[in-house]
Enzyme design. Sequence first.
Site, PDB file in Angstrom:
ATOM      1  N   ASP A  16       0.828  -1.225   0.000  1.00 48.74           N
ATOM      2  CA  ASP A  16       0.000   0.000   0.000  1.00 48.74           C
ATOM      3  C   ASP A  16       0.854   1.264   0.000  1.00 48.74           C
ATOM      4  O   ASP A  16       0.705   2.136   0.870  1.00 48.74           O
ATOM      5  CB  ASP A  16      -0.947   0.018   1.206  1.00 48.74           C
ATOM      6  CG  ASP A  16      -1.744  -1.258   1.357  1.00 48.74           C
ATOM      7  OD1 ASP A  16      -2.137  -1.837   0.335  1.00 48.74           O
ATOM      8  OD2 ASP A  16      -1.968  -1.686   2.499  1.00 48.74           O
ATOM      9  N   GLU A 179     -11.536   1.194  -2.300  1.00 51.08           N
ATOM     10  CA  GLU A 179     -10.838   1.489  -1.050  1.00 51.08           C
ATOM     11  C   GLU A 179      -9.608   2.336  -1.360  1.00 51.08           C
ATOM     12  O   GLU A 179      -9.442   2.841  -2.483  1.00 51.08           O
ATOM     13  CB  GLU A 179     -10.425   0.183  -0.355  1.00 51.08           C
ATOM     14  CG  GLU A 179      -9.567  -0.716  -1.239  1.00 51.08           C
ATOM     15  CD  GLU A 179      -9.339  -2.093  -0.652  1.00 51.08           C
ATOM     16  OE1 GLU A 179      -9.689  -2.320   0.512  1.00 51.08           O
ATOM     17  OE2 GLU A 179      -8.785  -2.947  -1.367  1.00 51.08           O
TER      18      GLU A 179
END
Length: 473
Positions: A16, A179
């Site tokens: 991420d 997301e």
Amino acid sequence: MTATYRNPVLNADWSDPDVIRVGDDFYLTVSTFTKVPGLPILHSRDLVNWTIIGHAVTSGYDDVRPGCGVWAPSLRHHAGRFWIFWGDPDAGICWVSAEDPRGPWTEPHVVKPGLGLIDPCPLWDDDGQAYLVHGWAKSRAGVNNRLTLHRMAPDGSGVLDEGTLVIDADLLPGYRTLEGPKLYKRDGVYWIFAPAGGVEQGWQSVFRAESIFGPYEDRIVLEQGGTEVNGPHQGGWVDTPSGEHWFMHFQDRGPYGRVVHLQPMRWNGGWPVMGANGEPVPGGPVPVPGGEPGAPAVSDDFTGPELGLQWSWQANPDPAWWELRDGRLRLTCVPGPDDLRERPSVLGQRLPGDPCAVTTTLTLEGEGRAGLAVVGFTAASVGLERTADGTVLVCGDGKPVPVEDGRPVTVGARVGDGALVTFLADTGEGLREIGEPFQATQGRWVGAVLGLYAAGSGAGQAIFDSFTVDIER
């Protein structure tokens, strides 16, 4: 001759990623879940060669909680300070701040408490207003696939409203698991970069609007297409001093974790175009010429005053667990779960994404057991154990091999293609294979970890000479 790069530029579990530029320097941070220390800070001058310069979080949970903790951070620079916002799905949205990315960093501040609040990103607007966008974890909140926007106090002390649902991806055909939003403003237009579709098969979308509260229109700007890069998505947009645009994102590689790719980005018709017309590129010219070669450390000779910045524990460490002395790492054989996946005192680092060979020399003093491990959803190790009959070399379910008490033994592992691990040991005739091959596996949202451990009643100590990782490129 033009310098070139090949993807992935960070070939290990740097999950991420988010990236910013401050002057001529680039900084990057990633998810670390329950690893301690967490939120590593990486530095580069060219977006290709990266080194670890510190960590923004130095404590976490006291026990091992796979998949909890620090999720999907956003890194920003505002008002002369670096800010990192992240979501802890069991606590809420938190941030830390520092003037210098090497630290010291503030203690974590909870800007919005609650369950299932994840993947936050702030934006300080031109008029002094501040905003915060975030996603939702269905496992805690009961909903997902939507993004919520808050007005936020400019100092980050709290959110100022109940939040506005700005993107409901349940209303968008084909969308699932939206997301990881990153919030930007460019030429008066607001942008939310957000991945969807899941980590293994997902894609990268962008949303744009004239007002920060929408309405937003969307476009998919990066997906696997005809390439071998599955699920290219979730990352950060950054520019260079010369005005070029780039996007850094991850690819899920199972036991290797989420490796980081670098894509060129251009603008066409008011929309970003990533990679080669929306598909990942294998590499290309280095974005900023003249950068020094560098990579996150993997080997450690244990001569420093501290452990190398690549190391982390599986939960909050006790200072009594370890000591650096005389160029060696000493781990106390402390009590804890026999299962290495549940033991806080495993000292680990990311499994390289390329084939590699790992070696260390181990001496066991007193009672206990210690060694080198590979830990994910499954775990295996090679090491020494003191038994009633003396010291033995152990590896998996194989037959123990007697070793002279107090004698140093070199142990290691060869990690081949597909993360197939062959353990090694030298009992006096050179390094040889020992035990059965072990298939490394990913953990909860993370790749496998190379670890050192020492277990027992506290009466023994494991002494490790330099830890060496030779990567085949």
